[in-house]
Design a protein around this motif. Sequence first.
Motif, PDB file in Angstrom:
ATOM      1  N   GLU A   1       0.836  -1.209   0.000  1.00  0.00           N
ATOM      2  CA  GLU A   1       0.000   0.000   0.000  1.00  0.00           C
ATOM      3  C   GLU A   1       0.866   1.252   0.000  1.00  0.00           C
ATOM      4  OE1 GLU A   1      -4.130   1.539   0.346  1.00  0.00           O
ATOM      5  OE2 GLU A   1      -3.244  -0.372  -0.168  1.00  0.00           O
ATOM      6  N   GLY A   2       1.940   1.248   0.803  1.00  0.00           N
ATOM      7  CA  GLY A   2       2.840   2.397   0.861  1.00  0.00           C
ATOM      8  C   GLY A   2       3.537   2.653  -0.458  1.00  0.00           C
ATOM      9  N   ILE A   3       3.950   1.581  -1.146  1.00  0.00           N
ATOM     10  CA  ILE A   3       4.569   1.734  -2.466  1.00  0.00           C
ATOM     11  C   ILE A   3       3.574   2.372  -3.435  1.00  0.00           C
ATOM     12  CG2 ILE A   3       5.453   0.467  -4.465  1.00  0.00           C
ATOM     13  CD1 ILE A   3       6.624  -1.570  -2.466  1.00  0.00           C
ATOM     14  N   GLY A   4       2.329   1.915  -3.392  1.00  0.00           N
ATOM     15  CA  GLY A   4       1.300   2.480  -4.265  1.00  0.00           C
ATOM     16  C   GLY A   4       1.099   3.962  -4.017  1.00  0.00           C
ATOM     17  N   VAL A   5       1.076   4.376  -2.749  1.00  0.00           N
ATOM     18  CA  VAL A   5       0.917   5.798  -2.418  1.00  0.00           C
ATOM     19  C   VAL A   5       2.080   6.613  -2.968  1.00  0.00           C
ATOM     20  CG1 VAL A   5       0.845   7.481  -0.542  1.00  0.00           C
ATOM     21  CG2 VAL A   5      -0.500   5.382  -0.379  1.00  0.00           C
ATOM     22  N   LEU A   6       3.306   6.124  -2.804  1.00  0.00           N
ATOM     23  CA  LEU A   6       4.487   6.848  -3.310  1.00  0.00           C
ATOM     24  C   LEU A   6       4.428   7.021  -4.829  1.00  0.00           C
ATOM     25  CD1 LEU A   6       7.355   5.223  -1.195  1.00  0.00           C
ATOM     26  CD2 LEU A   6       6.406   7.524  -0.947  1.00  0.00           C
ATOM     27  N   LEU A   7       3.883   6.032  -5.525  1.00  0.00           N
ATOM     28  CA  LEU A   7       3.813   6.105  -6.991  1.00  0.00           C
ATOM     29  C   LEU A   7       2.760   7.091  -7.491  1.00  0.00           C
ATOM     30  CD1 LEU A   7       4.233   2.340  -8.021  1.00  0.00           C
ATOM     31  CD2 LEU A   7       5.961   4.151  -7.920  1.00  0.00           C
ATOM     32  N   THR A   8       1.918   7.628  -6.614  1.00  0.00           N
ATOM     33  CA  THR A   8       0.930   8.623  -7.057  1.00  0.00           C
ATOM     34  C   THR A   8       1.531  10.025  -7.158  1.00  0.00           C
ATOM     35  OG1 THR A   8       0.171   9.077  -4.785  1.00  0.00           O
ATOM     36  CG2 THR A   8      -0.952   7.322  -5.994  1.00  0.00           C
ATOM     37  N   PHE A   9       2.789  10.185  -6.761  1.00  0.00           N
ATOM     38  CA  PHE A   9       3.437  11.495  -6.810  1.00  0.00           C
ATOM     39  C   PHE A   9       4.267  11.643  -8.089  1.00  0.00           C
ATOM     40  CE2 PHE A   9       2.585  10.893  -2.321  1.00  0.00           C
ATOM     41  CZ  PHE A   9       2.209  12.162  -1.895  1.00  0.00           C
ATOM     42  N   LYS A  10       4.509  12.898  -8.474  1.00  0.00           N
ATOM     43  CA  LYS A  10       5.452  13.170  -9.549  1.00  0.00           C
ATOM     44  C   LYS A  10       6.859  12.849  -9.059  1.00  0.00           C
ATOM     45  CE  LYS A  10       2.847  16.944 -11.739  1.00  0.00           C
ATOM     46  NZ  LYS A  10       2.858  18.367 -12.106  1.00  0.00           N
ATOM     47  N   PRO A  11       7.793  12.485  -9.944  1.00  0.00           N
ATOM     48  CA  PRO A  11       7.668  12.476 -11.405  1.00  0.00           C
ATOM     49  C   PRO A  11       7.120  11.176 -11.973  1.00  0.00           C
ATOM     50  CG  PRO A  11       9.920  11.983 -10.821  1.00  0.00           C
ATOM     51  CD  PRO A  11       9.178  12.196  -9.517  1.00  0.00           C
ATOM     52  N   PHE A  12       6.762  10.182 -11.079  1.00  0.00           N
ATOM     53  CA  PHE A  12       6.332   8.907 -11.628  1.00  0.00           C
ATOM     54  C   PHE A  12       4.998   9.029 -12.331  1.00  0.00           C
ATOM     55  CE2 PHE A  12       4.308   4.791 -11.650  1.00  0.00           C
ATOM     56  CZ  PHE A  12       5.330   3.975 -12.138  1.00  0.00           C
ATOM     57  N   LEU A  13       3.974   9.514 -11.635  1.00  0.00           N
ATOM     58  CA  LEU A  13       2.645   9.596 -12.221  1.00  0.00           C
ATOM     59  C   LEU A  13       2.479  10.908 -12.961  1.00  0.00           C
ATOM     60  CD1 LEU A  13      -0.137   8.231 -12.479  1.00  0.00           C
ATOM     61  CD2 LEU A  13      -0.847   9.448 -10.429  1.00  0.00           C
ATOM     62  N   ILE A  14       2.252  10.824 -14.260  1.00  0.00           N
ATOM     63  CA  ILE A  14       2.076  12.002 -15.107  1.00  0.00           C
ATOM     64  C   ILE A  14       0.614  12.093 -15.501  1.00  0.00           C
ATOM     65  CG2 ILE A  14       2.789  13.179 -17.205  1.00  0.00           C
ATOM     66  CD1 ILE A  14       5.010  12.835 -15.171  1.00  0.00           C
ATOM     67  N   SER A  15      -0.011  13.220 -15.190  1.00  0.00           N
ATOM     68  CA  SER A  15      -1.433  13.379 -15.513  1.00  0.00           C
ATOM     69  C   SER A  15      -1.772  14.862 -15.534  1.00  0.00           C
ATOM     70  CB  SER A  15      -2.304  12.667 -14.480  1.00  0.00           C
ATOM     71  OG  SER A  15      -3.658  12.981 -14.663  1.00  0.00           O
ATOM     72  N   ASN A  16      -2.843  15.193 -16.253  1.00  0.00           N
ATOM     73  CA  ASN A  16      -3.320  16.581 -16.264  1.00  0.00           C
ATOM     74  C   ASN A  16      -4.348  16.822 -15.171  1.00  0.00           C
ATOM     75  OD1 ASN A  16      -5.489  15.145 -17.219  1.00  0.00           O
ATOM     76  ND2 ASN A  16      -5.627  16.211 -19.189  1.00  0.00           N
ATOM     77  N   HIS A  17      -4.445  15.887 -14.216  1.00  0.00           N
ATOM     78  CA  HIS A  17      -5.414  16.031 -13.120  1.00  0.00           C
ATOM     79  C   HIS A  17      -4.784  16.576 -11.859  1.00  0.00           C
ATOM     80  CE1 HIS A  17      -7.877  13.550 -15.751  1.00  0.00           C
ATOM     81  NE2 HIS A  17      -8.908  13.865 -15.002  1.00  0.00           N
ATOM     82  N   TYR A  18      -3.501  17.009 -11.929  1.00  0.00           N
ATOM     83  CA  TYR A  18      -2.890  17.607 -10.728  1.00  0.00           C
ATOM     84  C   TYR A  18      -3.460  18.993 -10.510  1.00  0.00           C
ATOM     85  CZ  TYR A  18       0.572  13.967 -10.110  1.00  0.00           C
ATOM     86  OH  TYR A  18       1.205  12.770  -9.852  1.00  0.00           O
TER      87      TYR A  18
END
Length: 477
Positions: free
Chosen positions: A460-477
Motif C-alpha cells: 500500500e505504501g509503495i502504491g501511495v508513493l507512486l501517485t506522486f510526480k515524477p512517476f505519475l504524469i497526468s493533467n489532473h494535478y
Amino acid sequence: MMSNNVELKEKLLEEHENCPGCKVDRQKQGQTGLPIKQLIIIWVVVLCAALPISSLFPFLYFMIRDFNIADTEEDISYYAGFVGSAYMVGRALTSVFWGVVADRYGRKPVIIIGITSVVIFNTMFGFSVNYWMAILTRFFLGFLNGLLGPIKAYACELFGEEHQALGLSAISTSWGIGLIVGPALGGYLAQPAEKFPGLVSPDSLFGRFPYLLPCLCISIFALFVTIGGAIWLPETLHFHKKSELESASFVPNEMDKTDEKNDSSIMSLLKNWPLMSSIIVYCVFSLHDMAYTEIFSLWAVSPKNLGGLSFSTEDVGMVLSITGMGLLLFQTILYPIAERFIGPIMVARIAGILSIPLLASYPYIALLSGVILNITLNCASIMKNVLSISIVTGTFMLQNKAVEQRQRGAANGISMTLQSICKAIGPACGGALLSWSQKRQNAAFLPGDQMIFFLLNVIEGIGVLLTFKPFLISNHY
C-alpha cells in the motif's frame, strides 16, 4: 483549418444513421437529467462479472480441506492461494486480445461472451470434485471473461462528458459490491446440508456438492443478464465504411492520414507514459486489494490459536454484506463530490494513506470477542473497502482520459493484462504468506498475523508513493 475539418467530419458522422456509435452519440446530445438507464446497464453487467471472482473465498478454506490435498491445517491457505490465482492467470493471457477485439468488432460481443463464460464455468466450478478441476474451471472462467477492460471504455462512450465520472464510479462501485456480495453469497449458501439440514439432505445434489449452490445462483443471474444484454445492450463503437469517407469530397485526405496515425497500436500505447504510469499505479493497488480480499476471508475462518477469528462461512458472509451496503452508499453519494473538489489523484492518495494504520489494527481486532469484535470488524471492513474502491475509481478515470476512444479497448486490455498478473500474484503469495505467518506465532519480530498485515501495508505504501510526480504524469494535478 483544423476547426473546419472537425466541422466537416461531424457533418459526415451525422449521415451514418445505421452506425450504432453515432446513434448513441445522438442520444447523449438529446439527453437531459441523470442517465439512470445507462447507469443500471453498466451496474448490472459489471456486477455479473465481479460476483464470481471472489465468491469462493469464504468457503475456499473448507473446499481445500475437503479435497484432502493439504498435509497440515496451516498448509490449507497455501493451496487455496493457487485456486484464487487461477482466474487471474487466465485473464492475464487474453485481456489484450479481448481489448483489440472490442476495438475492432465492438464492445457488445466481448461483453456477451464474458457473461456467458460466467454461466458455464462458474457452474462447473461448483461441481468440482478435486483440486485440479477447481483450478482449471477458474482458469477458463478468467480466460474467456474479457469484458472488464472494454467496459471502462464502454462507460466513457455511453455517458456524456458531464456524467463520465459518475459512469466510472458506477463501474468501481458495482465491481466493489460484486467483490463483497459474491463472498457474502458464498458464505451464506455454501455447505447448505450442514446449515439447513431440514431443507437439504446430505444425499441431495447440494449435499453431494456443498459449494454448488452459491455458484449456481450467480450463474443463473448471469444467464438472465446474458439474455437481457443480447436484446437491450447498445453498441457504442463507430462503424464507418472507409469508402464512404474517401468518397466524401468535402473531407480532406489529411483527415484519413491523421486517423491512421492515431489508430490503436500497442506500441504507441506502451509509449504513452500518462497511460502507463496510471496503469502501473492501478496494478500495485490491485495486487494489494486482491491479496487483502483473500487474506481477510482466510484469516477470518482460521482458528483462534493461529491468530484468526474462528468465523464460519455465514459469519464472513454477514460482515461482507454489511460492508457492501456501506460501500454502495459512499460510492453513489460521496465519491463524485470528493472527486469534483479535490480530483481523482488526491482522493486515491488520501485513501491509500488512511488504509495503512487501518490495516495495522487488524491483528489486534482478533484479540476482541463478542459484540465488540463484530462492531469493530464491520467498521474496519467498511472503511477498508471504501478506501480501496476510491483508489480504483481514480485510476480508472486517469487511464481513460489518457487515450482517445479508438484506443480505449486496447488500452484497457493492456491494463487488465498487467492487473490480472498482479491479481494472480496477490492470492498465490497472500495464501502462502498467511500460511507462513501462522506458523511463526512466537517470532520476536511481527509474530503471527502481524507479519501478513505489515506486508500488505508495504505494498500500500509503495502504491501511495507512486501517485506522486515524477512517476505519475497526468493533467489532473
